[in-house]
Structures are given as structure tokens and as C-alpha cells.
Design a protein around this motif. Structure first.
Motif, PDB file in Angstrom:
ATOM      1  N   UNK A  72       3.242   1.088 -11.502  1.00  0.00           N
ATOM      2  CA  UNK A  72       3.235   0.263 -10.295  1.00  0.00           C
ATOM      3  C   UNK A  72       1.810  -0.170  -9.968  1.00  0.00           C
ATOM      4  N   UNK A  73       1.258  -1.059 -10.795  1.00  0.00           N
ATOM      5  CA  UNK A  73      -0.154  -1.408 -10.639  1.00  0.00           C
ATOM      6  C   UNK A  73      -0.454  -2.144  -9.331  1.00  0.00           C
ATOM      7  N   UNK A  74       0.463  -3.000  -8.926  1.00  0.00           N
ATOM      8  CA  UNK A  74       0.207  -3.812  -7.730  1.00  0.00           C
ATOM      9  C   UNK A  74       0.210  -2.942  -6.467  1.00  0.00           C
ATOM     10  N   UNK A  75       1.248  -2.120  -6.362  1.00  0.00           N
ATOM     11  CA  UNK A  75       1.333  -1.216  -5.218  1.00  0.00           C
ATOM     12  C   UNK A  75       0.197  -0.197  -5.272  1.00  0.00           C
ATOM     13  N   UNK A  76      -0.114   0.253  -6.489  1.00  0.00           N
ATOM     14  CA  UNK A  76      -1.210   1.199  -6.669  1.00  0.00           C
ATOM     15  C   UNK A  76      -2.518   0.613  -6.152  1.00  0.00           C
ATOM     16  N   UNK A 111      -3.292   5.033 -11.003  1.00  0.00           N
ATOM     17  CA  UNK A 111      -2.194   5.448 -11.893  1.00  0.00           C
ATOM     18  C   UNK A 111      -0.958   5.858 -11.114  1.00  0.00           C
ATOM     19  N   UNK A 112      -0.282   4.871 -10.566  1.00  0.00           N
ATOM     20  CA  UNK A 112       0.921   5.152  -9.781  1.00  0.00           C
ATOM     21  C   UNK A 112       2.158   4.762 -10.599  1.00  0.00           C
ATOM     22  N   UNK A 113       3.124   5.659 -10.645  1.00  0.00           N
ATOM     23  CA  UNK A 113       4.371   5.403 -11.378  1.00  0.00           C
ATOM     24  C   UNK A 113       5.577   5.730 -10.501  1.00  0.00           C
ATOM     25  N   UNK A 159       7.956  -1.498  -1.102  1.00  0.00           N
ATOM     26  CA  UNK A 159       8.005  -1.166  -2.531  1.00  0.00           C
ATOM     27  C   UNK A 159       8.816  -2.214  -3.296  1.00  0.00           C
ATOM     28  N   UNK A 160       9.940  -2.610  -2.732  1.00  0.00           N
ATOM     29  CA  UNK A 160      10.784  -3.618  -3.403  1.00  0.00           C
ATOM     30  C   UNK A 160      10.005  -4.941  -3.525  1.00  0.00           C
ATOM     31  N   UNK A 161       9.321  -5.336  -2.445  1.00  0.00           N
ATOM     32  CA  UNK A 161       8.619  -6.617  -2.453  1.00  0.00           C
ATOM     33  C   UNK A 161       7.387  -6.605  -3.339  1.00  0.00           C
ATOM     34  N   UNK A 197      -3.111  10.705 -11.523  1.00  0.00           N
ATOM     35  CA  UNK A 197      -1.835  10.069 -11.875  1.00  0.00           C
ATOM     36  C   UNK A 197      -0.736  10.641 -10.972  1.00  0.00           C
ATOM     37  N   UNK A 198      -0.004   9.731 -10.361  1.00  0.00           N
ATOM     38  CA  UNK A 198       0.975  10.102  -9.338  1.00  0.00           C
ATOM     39  C   UNK A 198       2.342   9.542  -9.718  1.00  0.00           C
ATOM     40  N   UNK A 199       3.342  10.395  -9.730  1.00  0.00           N
ATOM     41  CA  UNK A 199       4.717   9.951 -10.003  1.00  0.00           C
ATOM     42  C   UNK A 199       5.568  10.169  -8.763  1.00  0.00           C
TER      43      UNK A 199
END
Ligand code: PLP
Length: 409
Positions: A82-86, A93-95, A343-345, A376-378
């Protein structure tokens, strides 16, 4: 099959494999495996050669080798960057681990494919379950698949889609004027009279083994390393406990890249148990330093999967959270809808309200420095947004087909 025995999580009492088991002194059992024997027959690299399903980890699962699983095609779920939200949150490093793509639209199918497969192997025919929603839907589906009778008890304000899926799948569905623990009491007190086997989370030992596969998949997807932080929306806690069990087993197998390092335990992910401030028994117990949680009074949250005011596996959750160096934290109920939208948008991933709670928690943990930007976050997306029409009342504009279109945009 590599199961050696089962064991009380409370006091270690041993139970024989291959028989019907429930709880011991009111508390759950662990399934234990002969890990050296598993290590001798399979290597981590072997799994990638097998079909992308949780059944690829067969050696680490409790179903007898010659038994056919009861399956609806539980595909390995994607780990979506999720690079944009990250970027917006200041995380590199958000997944999102997207469990919404599993059968019946939630990760409850992991537990149910396992538990129903074992129930079938053990000759059980009549299953009953108290549910906050998704577990009932999943049990109804897998029960239908296995040709079993299913009885479901859910709060009368359970999301209507959960009521519908359970009914359509042929389960006997009952609405109770109470919460999941009230439903649990009804099942417990009447199980003998009606010949039900109680499929409550952690009251039979195998849903946990199914949920464990979230941890196994994650390890494989991270190339046998693990992320720094996992945010998990916590109700009964099976997912959290199952993942922690997976990491311990993988470490003992020597399959994690850090397994042989000194102080390897520092390299396990920090487990963050996320609850809504409307129902946060684990957060309270964690804050008070207690190992067992008290019943959370007047529990209410639109994140129905988190509406669990009392959990039999409370101490297993709290142990795992503490051993991992993580924490339990509450997100504000009013942040749920804004995070579902955001998150959806931002990433195109529809998240369930339970996962929106995780994002509210993530925001707090970033603000107070408990999660660092480079970690890194999941975040687990445990269910499909489409199952929750009640969470997002809509007020969309109407168009008169007979009038010229005039959009003030
Ligand atoms: C059941 C459920 C949870 C809670 O999971 P546990 O493993 O019981 O803690 C979270 N999210 C969704 C969508 C659920 O259905």
C-alpha cells in the motif's frame, strides 16, 4: 499426519490425538506436532511447488494424511503493498493481507475448512455455534459442503448478510436477544440435550490450526523472514493466537531466516491487538497487566466481529501479545467509517469495519512513536466490505431520467 498429542493451554495436561476433544477446565487445547519428523520430510522451498491454498502446509496441519479436506478452495490470500496510503501515513513498508477474498468473504473460512474437515474425520454430524456473524456464515457453508447439520445462534442485530448466508446454506439459524457470549451459553448448556458438537472458537482445537495458516502464508510471502509489526482486529483472538503459534513452530523448525541467531525472539513481529473502544476487554486487561480479561460491560461496535465481551482464549492472546513485545490498543468507534472510506479510496481495497479499527490504532501508534516509519507493517483485512451494508448508511443523489443532466461538479 504429524500430530503427537493435544495439550491444555492452561496446565499442559496431555490428550491423545485422533479423538474428539473440546476444552480442559474451561480452557483451550493446543495441537502439538512432531516437528523434527516434519523437518525430515519437507523443506520451506517445497511449499511453493504446491497449489496456492492453505492446504499446501499439510504437514503442519492436523488432518489425517489419507483424509480428504472439506474445502471450498481457500486460495492463498494476497499480501498487497500500500505505497500510496503508506506515503500519506509516513510508512515506507505498509501491506494489507487481504483475507476478504476467501470463501464466504472472511478469514473465518480458514478455521472452518480445518474444523469441519476434522469433525468429518472424527465422525461428528451435528454442529452448533455461537457467532458474531462471519463464523456462522462460514460454518453453514462448510457444513453444507460436508453434508452436516448446523445450528447457529447469533445476536438479533447481527449483520443481515450473515443471517442470510447462514440461512441460505441450510443451517438452522436462531436470533438471540444477547451477545455472542450469551449465544455461547445457550449452545453449551444445550449441547448434550440436542447432540450438538460445540464449534465455538477455541472450544474445539482445530479452528486455531486453520487460522495458523495466516502466519504460515505470511512467512512464505515474506520469504521466511517476518514483518516488524502485525495489526490484527481482535475478537475471540483465534487469529492472533494462531499466527503466534505458526511463528513458534516455524522457528523451532529452523525455517525462519533468523531462527539460528542469538536473541532470535526479538525478531518476531510485534503483535498489535486492535479492538474498538466500544468493546475492548483485551485492551483493558493488557493495560492492567492481567493475564485474564474481565467481561466488558455494554459491549457495542459496528465492527461486529469485535463484539466479543469475553473470550476463553484471553490468556493465550495476552501471553502472545506480551511475548511478542506488542500491545493491545483501542481504536475509536467514530473513526471506523472514515477509515473504511480512506483505505478504499487510496488503495482500492475495500476493508471491513474490523480492519478500519486497526487503521485507527495504526494512526495512534505512529503518532506516539510506537511504530517507526521504516518498519514493515502488515494490517489484516479479515472480511469483505460487501458484508457490512449496515456500517455505511448511504445518501446518494438521485437523477430524474426526464430532466437534462446538470451536475454541479
Ligand atoms: C471473527 C472476526 C474477527 C475477529 O477474529 P478473531 O480471530 O476471533 O479474534 C475480525 N474480523 C472479522 C471480519 C471477523 O469475522
Amino acid at each position: 499426519m504429524f500430530v503427537t498429542h493435544l495439550e491444555s493451554a492452561l496446565d499442559g495436561t496431555r490428550f491423545e490425538a485422533g479423538q474428539v476433544h473440546t476444552i480442559h477446565q474451561g480452557r483451550p487445547l493446543w495441537v502439538r506436532y512432531d516437528l523434527p519428523a516434519i523437518r525430515a520430510v519437507v523443506q520451506p522451498g517445497d511449499f511453493a511447488q504446491r497449489p496456492p491454498s492453505l492446504w499446501r502446509y499439510r504437514e503442519l496441519l492436523p488432518l489425517a494424511g489419507n483424509a480428504e479436506p472439506v474445502t471450498l478452495g481457500e486460495g492463498m490470500t494476497p499480501l498487497l503493498p500500500c505505497p500510496r496510503l503508506g506515503r500519506e501515513l509516513g510508512l515506507t513498508n505498509l501491506f494489507i493481507k487481504d483475507e476478504s477474498q476467501l470463501p464466504t468473504g472472511s478469514f473465518k473460512s480458514r478455521g472452518m475448512t480445518m474444523a469441519v474437515s476434522l469433525a468429518k474425520q472424527l465422525g461428528l454430524k451435528r454442529l452448533a455455534i455461537p457467532t458474531a456473524g462471519n463464523a456462522g456464515g462460514a460454518l453453514a457453508a462448510y457444513g453444507a459442503r460436508a453434508g452436516m447439520e448446523v445450528f447457529i445462534f447469533m445476536p438479533e442485530d447481527t449483520p443481515v448478510i450473515n443471517q442470510m448466508e447462514a440461512y441460505l446454506a441450510g443451517a438452522k439459524v436462531f436470533l438471540v436477544n444477547g451477545l455472542i457470549h450469551d449465544c455461547g451459553r445457550l449452545v453449551r448448556e444445550n449441547a448434550e440435550r440436542y447432540g450438538w458438537f460445540d464449534m465455538s472458537t477455541l472450544k474445539e482445537p482445530y479452528r486455531l490450526e486453520g487460522k495458523k495458516t495466516m502466519g504460515l502464508e505470511l512467512a512464505e510471502q515474506f520469504d521466511w523472514q517476518l514483518p516488524d509489526v502485525i495489526l490484527y482486529p481482535t475478537g475471540g483472538g483465534t487469529g492472533l493466537i494462531g499466527m503466534w503459534k505458526a511463528f513458534q513452530e516455524l522457528n523451532e523448525l529452523g525455517w525462519l531466516k533468523f531462527s539460528r541467531e542469538p536473541k532470535a525472539s526479538a525478531r518476531f513481529p510485534r503483535l498489535i491487538s486492535c479492538q474498538s473502544d466500544g468493546c475492548a476487554p483485551i485492551v483493558r486487561a493488557f493495560a492492567k497487566g492481567e493475564r485474564f480479561a474481565e467481561l466488558f460491560p455494554n459491549a457495542h461496535t459496528i465492527a461486529s466481529g469485535l463484539r466479543v465481551p469475553a473470550a476463553v482464549g484471553d490468556f493465550m492472546m495476552l501471553d502472545a501479545i506480551r511475548q511478542s513485545g506488542g500491545c493491545a490498543i483501542a481504536g475509536t468507534e467514530s473513526k471506523i467509517r472514515p477509515w473504511m472510506e480512506r483505505v478504499f479510496r487510496t488503495e482500492g481495497i475495500g476493508i471491513c469495519p474490523e480492519t478500519a479499527v486497526c487503521f485507527a490504532c495504526l494512526e495512534q501508534l505512529l503518532a506516539d512513536g510506537r511504530i517507526k516509519p521504516e518498519e514493515s507493517v502488515v494490517v489484516f483485512n479479515t472480511g469483505a466490505v460487501q458484508k457490512y451494508p449496515e456500517a455505511v448508511p448511504l445518501n446518494l443523489p438521485h437523477i430524474d431520467k426526464n430532466q437534462p443532466l446538470d451536475l454541479s461538479i
